[in-house]
Structures are given as structure tokens and as C-alpha cells.
Design a protein around this motif. Structure first.
Motif, mmCIF file in Angstrom:
data_model
loop_
_atom_site.group_PDB
_atom_site.id
_atom_site.type_symbol
_atom_site.label_atom_id
_atom_site.label_comp_id
_atom_site.label_asym_id
_atom_site.label_seq_id
_atom_site.Cartn_x
_atom_site.Cartn_y
_atom_site.Cartn_z
ATOM 1 N N VAL A 46 14.359 14.818 4.393
ATOM 2 C CA VAL A 46 13.481 15.986 4.477
ATOM 3 C C VAL A 46 12.269 15.812 3.569
ATOM 4 N N ILE A 47 12.463 15.150 2.437
ATOM 5 C CA ILE A 47 11.389 14.992 1.454
ATOM 6 C C ILE A 47 10.476 13.818 1.798
ATOM 7 N N VAL A 48 11.042 12.684 2.216
ATOM 8 C CA VAL A 48 10.239 11.471 2.366
ATOM 9 C C VAL A 48 9.568 11.352 3.726
ATOM 10 N N THR A 49 10.086 12.030 4.747
ATOM 11 C CA THR A 49 9.515 11.885 6.089
ATOM 12 C C THR A 49 8.035 12.289 6.091
ATOM 13 N N GLY A 50 7.205 11.376 6.588
ATOM 14 C CA GLY A 50 5.771 11.634 6.659
ATOM 15 C C GLY A 50 5.010 11.273 5.396
ATOM 16 N N LYS A 51 5.705 11.008 4.295
ATOM 17 C CA LYS A 51 5.036 10.619 3.056
ATOM 18 C C LYS A 51 4.617 9.143 3.137
ATOM 19 N N SER A 52 3.620 8.778 2.332
ATOM 20 C CA SER A 52 3.106 7.410 2.344
ATOM 21 C C SER A 52 3.368 6.731 1.007
ATOM 22 N N VAL A 53 3.474 5.401 1.046
ATOM 23 C CA VAL A 53 3.805 4.630 -0.145
ATOM 24 C C VAL A 53 3.004 3.338 -0.136
ATOM 25 N N PHE A 54 2.665 2.854 -1.333
ATOM 26 C CA PHE A 54 1.871 1.642 -1.522
ATOM 27 C C PHE A 54 2.608 0.760 -2.526
ATOM 28 N N PHE A 55 2.916 -0.479 -2.153
ATOM 29 C CA PHE A 55 3.614 -1.412 -3.041
ATOM 30 C C PHE A 55 2.595 -2.342 -3.691
ATOM 31 N N MET A 56 2.548 -2.336 -5.020
ATOM 32 C CA MET A 56 1.607 -3.216 -5.721
ATOM 33 C C MET A 56 2.179 -4.616 -5.930
ATOM 34 N N GLY A 57 3.492 -4.769 -5.951
ATOM 35 C CA GLY A 57 4.096 -6.094 -6.069
ATOM 36 C C GLY A 57 4.595 -6.394 -7.460
ATOM 37 N N ASP A 58 5.903 -6.712 -7.559
ATOM 38 C CA ASP A 58 6.455 -6.990 -8.884
ATOM 39 C C ASP A 58 7.723 -7.827 -8.831
ATOM 40 N N ASN A 59 8.705 -7.446 -7.999
ATOM 41 C CA ASN A 59 10.036 -8.038 -8.128
ATOM 42 C C ASN A 59 10.546 -8.792 -6.901
ATOM 43 N N LEU A 60 9.739 -8.981 -5.871
ATOM 44 C CA LEU A 60 10.096 -9.688 -4.635
ATOM 45 C C LEU A 60 11.083 -8.913 -3.753
ATOM 46 N N LEU A 61 11.428 -7.690 -4.138
ATOM 47 C CA LEU A 61 12.249 -6.829 -3.283
ATOM 48 C C LEU A 61 11.388 -5.971 -2.358
ATOM 49 N N GLU A 62 10.083 -6.149 -2.407
ATOM 50 C CA GLU A 62 9.161 -5.218 -1.750
ATOM 51 C C GLU A 62 9.366 -5.133 -0.238
ATOM 52 N N ILE A 63 9.553 -6.269 0.445
ATOM 53 C CA ILE A 63 9.691 -6.260 1.905
ATOM 54 C C ILE A 63 10.924 -5.465 2.308
ATOM 55 N N SER A 64 12.045 -5.714 1.650
ATOM 56 C CA SER A 64 13.307 -5.041 2.003
ATOM 57 C C SER A 64 13.236 -3.546 1.726
ATOM 58 N N ILE B 21 10.512 2.744 5.579
ATOM 59 C CA ILE B 21 9.944 3.009 6.908
ATOM 60 C C ILE B 21 11.012 3.576 7.828
ATOM 61 N N ARG B 22 12.218 3.032 7.728
ATOM 62 C CA ARG B 22 13.330 3.556 8.550
ATOM 63 C C ARG B 22 13.673 4.991 8.165
ATOM 64 N N CYS B 23 13.386 5.377 6.928
ATOM 65 C CA CYS B 23 13.630 6.753 6.482
ATOM 66 C C CYS B 23 12.501 7.702 6.886
ATOM 67 N N GLY B 24 11.440 7.168 7.492
ATOM 68 C CA GLY B 24 10.367 8.021 7.973
ATOM 69 C C GLY B 24 9.086 7.962 7.167
ATOM 70 N N MET B 25 8.988 7.056 6.192
ATOM 71 C CA MET B 25 7.780 6.940 5.388
ATOM 72 C C MET B 25 6.766 6.006 6.052
ATOM 73 N N VAL B 26 5.527 6.100 5.609
ATOM 74 C CA VAL B 26 4.460 5.211 6.060
ATOM 75 C C VAL B 26 4.087 4.294 4.903
ATOM 76 N N VAL B 27 4.093 2.991 5.153
ATOM 77 C CA VAL B 27 3.763 2.004 4.126
ATOM 78 C C VAL B 27 2.394 1.422 4.445
ATOM 79 N N TYR B 28 1.431 1.611 3.533
ATOM 80 C CA TYR B 28 0.079 1.108 3.744
ATOM 81 C C TYR B 28 -0.039 -0.381 3.444
ATOM 82 N N GLU B 29 0.549 -0.793 2.339
ATOM 83 C CA GLU B 29 0.411 -2.194 1.930
ATOM 84 C C GLU B 29 1.637 -2.626 1.144
ATOM 85 N N ILE B 30 2.034 -3.872 1.352
ATOM 86 C CA ILE B 30 3.145 -4.460 0.605
ATOM 87 C C ILE B 30 2.593 -5.623 -0.204
#
Length: 464
Positions: free
Chosen positions: A314-332, A338-347
Motif C-alpha cells: 500500500v505504501i510503496v506502490t507508485g513510489k519511485s526509487v533511485f539507486f546510486m550504487g554501493d554494494n552490488l545488490l542493486e539489480i536484485s 519493481i515487483r512490489c509496484g515501485m518505479v526505478v529510474y536508475e540503477i
């Protein structure tokens, strides 16, 4: 039929190293219970280990810093004698089954021959000594674990097919005590299915409870797990060789995967990583397909787990997120969100091994198509200044970033979450599927008190 959108890869000139990779000691010394980790470096490394990992002072940790002083750096002291003195003290005080030297950038700069010294001291002390380089000059944050596991693969015993077949037969004989258990019971949920003839060794450091849950899930799918790399005790390292299948649980273990294939002749199963309900299902289905086993209701299990996430969705659906990069877990993590309904601009990601993460990238494509969201751009070695400029137009709701950039972004009105928290939290497997959305929603909940229907959720996340 609509084709999948191809991911866009870019490479910039930013630093690929972020947090110091020697921090892997914080979780590896807890996983390998009979080990000791001397970190060979300067006082700065000692201060880092005292503060950054946040290990409780109530339990004496099984690591220490072998401090290099002026005499070491100027070559006035004998490296072998100094390391022997330290290892003798470790053996006398702690009596570990294995000593794992962690080489820092100081040892690289002064050309300290740890690999040449270790075999001599090992013969003198009678304790195995493993050398792993974890300097921030060559490796990203989480790749410290990768170098340790890659070095440890050479100490695993050789795979004995006959002995393993006997072990598997003993496991099959144990079916008699489970044969009357109802289907779906904890004793044995897949009554009537015998263990597969193939041997699986998952690699990657997970808490013992999470690894046990993964073993139980593998048994449910009739797959024999002969051991984990790393194991809880040095003497329990799994046998490796031809006929052994290996599968990674973390995306930063490409060096270990290469060593297992080239040096130990194991067969690598290229699967998505078990992060999130969808990743866990895909991980299991890929292993089952290689072993020619029909998965036991994976879709039903994923749907059941996802229903338990509805308060977060309910909280995350439609929200957007931006990954700056740090630990190599970013893709996963991005794929899971994204499967939870968020929008990812950049990884942003410090280092990208496209071969090792091929299955994860493919799942990311399918997830974007299923959720009808555009593929995010993937930037390797991102330039942080350029990233901040790229954030201006989309104005993401959340930025997942390293600690150095959190406060500047907060000052610009962007909610942030430290990426290091995902490294230390238990985010693998079905039972830990709530951890990623729990971490992501904390800053959103903190700055959006108007959200209705929030019932004070809590989750057993690992304290940093």
C-alpha cells in the motif's frame, strides 16, 4: 508478441570502490565459527573495524588488526617473524581451526608477500592459513567476501562420488520415518518424492537460520544439498569437483563462481538470486530445471508470501526509487521493488559482471514487462555528481545510497536509505521477504505520517 525491452548499460568514470571491503569480516567471522581473521593493515583499519561493523562488545569478536607500523613500512622489521608472533598469540589465546589473513591496501603498497609467508607459517604452526586480499583499491564493498570465498575453495576436499552416493542412500532410507507424514507437514512436505541424484553446493555467506531454511526448501523439492560455502566450521567445508553443481546466493560472488568452475571443475547453475518472493521462486525453479525435477507449487508459495506484504505494498506502490550504487545488490533489490509496484529510474552499480548476473538481468526484464514499467538505466561506476544532476528532473521519492551521500540528498528534499543496511539485513529466502520492503518504507513512513492504515508494523531486522 511484444518483445522484452533491452536493458541499457552505461559506464561512467566514478569510483567503483565505495565502503571498505574489509567490512566483510563483520559477518564472515560470525558465519565461520571456528575461524580467526587478522586484518593486516594500519591503525586506520583497526579504527574502522572497531566502529563500522557495529559488532557487540558483549561477545569477544574473532578478529583483530595486525597493525603495520613505521618499522614494517620501512622494511626494518621481518614480516614473517612479526606475523608468526601474532599467529602464535592467536593460536595460544583462541585456538582457531583456521586463520584467514585479510590483506588491506597497505600490504599492496609495501608489497608484503602474504601468499609466500602463509604456507611456511602454516607448516610451523599446524593451523591452516588462508590469504584473501580485500583492499579498497581493487574491490568494491561486498567483494571482500568474494575474495575470501574464492581463496577458501582451494581448501575444500575433493568430491568423492561413491561416498556421496552412500550419503544420499542414507538420506533416502530416512524416508521410511517420514512416509506416513501428511503432505505439507513440517516433517516432510513432499511425501513420496526421493532425493535427486545430483549434488548441490550453494555458495555465499548467509546466517545459519536462513541457510537451514534454504536446505529445508531444497529437501521439499527433492534436491540434495551436500554443504554450503562457507560452512559453519572449517572441517565441514563441502567437497568440490566434477559432478558437483554450485549456485550463488549473492550477486557479488563472480570471482568465487569463476574459481569454482575453472579450478574445481564444478558446474555453475546460473540462477536469479533468492531475494524477494519472486527471486526465491526463480532461484528454486532454475535449480529444479537443471536437476530435471518438477517444482513443488512454487507459484502458490510466492502468492501466499506476497499476500503477507500487502501492508507494505500500500505504501510503496507508485513510489519511485533511485539507486546510486554501493554494494552490488542493486539489480536484485531493484527487481524486487519493481515487483512490489515501485518505479526505478536508475540503477547505479560499482561493478557489473553480465555473465554471472545474466539470469538476474533476464528476470529484471520479465518483471518490468509484467508490471508494465520501463526498464531502468543501468550505470556502472556511476559519477555521483552526474547522478545528483539526473535526480533533479524525476525527483524520486527515495534514493538508496552510500552513507557519504545521504545527508546531502536529504538536504535537497530526497528521502534516503543507506545501502549498507541491505547488506547486513536478512533479505534472502521466502521467510525474510518482508525485510526489503520494511527497510524501504521506513523513510517513507517517517516523512509521510498521513498514510492511513498503518498499524505499526515491525520486523526482525538485523541491527547495524
Amino acid at each position: 508478441m511484444k518483445t522484452l525491452e533491452t536493458p541499457t548499460f552505461e559506464c561512467e568514470t566514478g569510483n567503483h570502490h565505495t565502503f571498505c571491503p574489509i567490512s566483510c569480516v563483520a559477518w564472515l567471522h560470525q558465519k565461520i565459527e571456528d575461524s580467526f581473521f587478522p586484518v593486516v593493515g594500519t591503525k586506520t583499519r583497526g579504527y574502522f573495524l572497531q566502529n563500522a561493523p557495529g559488532v557487540t562488545i558483549l561477545a569477544e569478536p574473532r578478529y583483530a588488526t595486525a597493525e603495520s607500523e613505521e618499522g614494517d613500512i620501512s622494511a626494518q622489521l621481518n614480516d614473517q617473524k612479526e606475523l608468526k608472533r601474532i599467529c602464535l598469540q592467536i593460536k595460544r589465546d583462541r585456538n582457531p581451526s583456521v586463520i584467514i589473513w585479510i590483506g588491506t591496501r597497505t600490504t599492496e603498497i609495501i608489497k608484503m608477500d602474504l601468499e609466500g609467508i602463509a604456507p611456511k607459517l602454516e607448516r610451523q604452526l599446524g593451523v591452516p592459513i588462508i590469504v584473501a586480499r580485500a583492499n579498497g583499491l581493487d574491490y568494491a564493498f561486498t567483494q571482500g567476501e568474494d575474495t575470501v570465498l574464492a581463496a577458501m575453495t582451494h581448501r575444500c576436499p575433493e568430491y568423492d562420488c561413491d561416498a556421496t552416493n552412500q550419503e544420499r542412500e542414507d538420506a533416502i532410507d530416512g524416508f521410511e520415518e517420514w512416509k506416513d507424514a501428511p503432505i505439507g507437514s513440517e516433517k516432510f512436505p513432499s511425501r513420496g518424492r526421493k532425493l535427486n541424484n545430483h549434488t548441490l553446493v550453494p555458495f555465499g555467506s548467509l546466517p545459519s537460520g536462513v541457510a537451514s531454511q534454504s536446505n529445508s526448501e531444497s529437501k521439499r523439492q527433492s534436491i540434495h544439498v551436500s554443504g554450503w560455502l562457507p560452512s559453519q566450521r572449517y572441517a565441514e567445508l563441502p567437497a568440490l569437483g566434477e559432478g558437483v553443481y554450485v549456485c550463488g546466493v549473492n550477486p557479488f560472488l563472480s570471482r568465487t563462481a569463476t574459481t569454482l568452475m575453472r579450478r574445481r571443475k564444478c558446474q555453475l547453475i546460473g540462477a536469479p538470486f533468492p531475494i524477494g518472493p519472486d527471486g526465491t521462486r526463480a532461484w528454486i525453479e532454475k535449480i529444479c530445471s537443471v536437476f530435471n525435477v518438477k517444482p513443488d507449487r512454487p507459484e502458490e508459495r510466492e502468492n501466499h508470501i506476497r499476500k503477507n506484504l500487502k501492508d507494505y505494498l500500500v505504501i510503496v506502490t507508485g513510489k519511485s526509487v533511485f539507486f546510486m550504487g554501493d554494494n552490488l545488490l542493486e539489480i536484485s533489490i531493484a527487481r524486487s521493488l519493481i515487483r512490489c509496484g515501485m518505479v526505478v529510474y536508475e540503477i547505479g552499480i560499482p561493478y557489473m559482471d553480465k555473465r554471472y548476473q545474466a539470469a538476474e538481468l533476464s528476470l529484471l526484464q520479465h518483471t518490468c514487462k509484467k508490471m508494465k514499467t520501463p526498464m531502468p538505466r543501468i550505470v556502472e561506476k556511476p559519477d555521483n555528481y552526474s547522478q545528483v544532476q539526473r535526480m533533479h528532473e524525476p525527483k524520486p521519492d527515495l534514493a538508496i545510497t552510500g552513507m557519504a551521500h545521504a545527508n546531502p540528498l536529504e538536504a535537497r528534499g530526497i528521502d534516503t536509505k543507506w545501502s549498507v543496511e541491505f547488506t547486513f539485513a536478512q533479505i534472502h529466502g521466502s521467510t525474510n521477504s518482508r525485510d526489503v520492503p520494511e527497510l524501504v518504507t521506513r523513510p517513507l513512513r517517517r516523512n509521510n505520517d498521513s498514510i492511513s492504515g498503518w498499524n505499526g508494523l515491525s520486523k526482525q531486522t538485523v541491527d547495524i
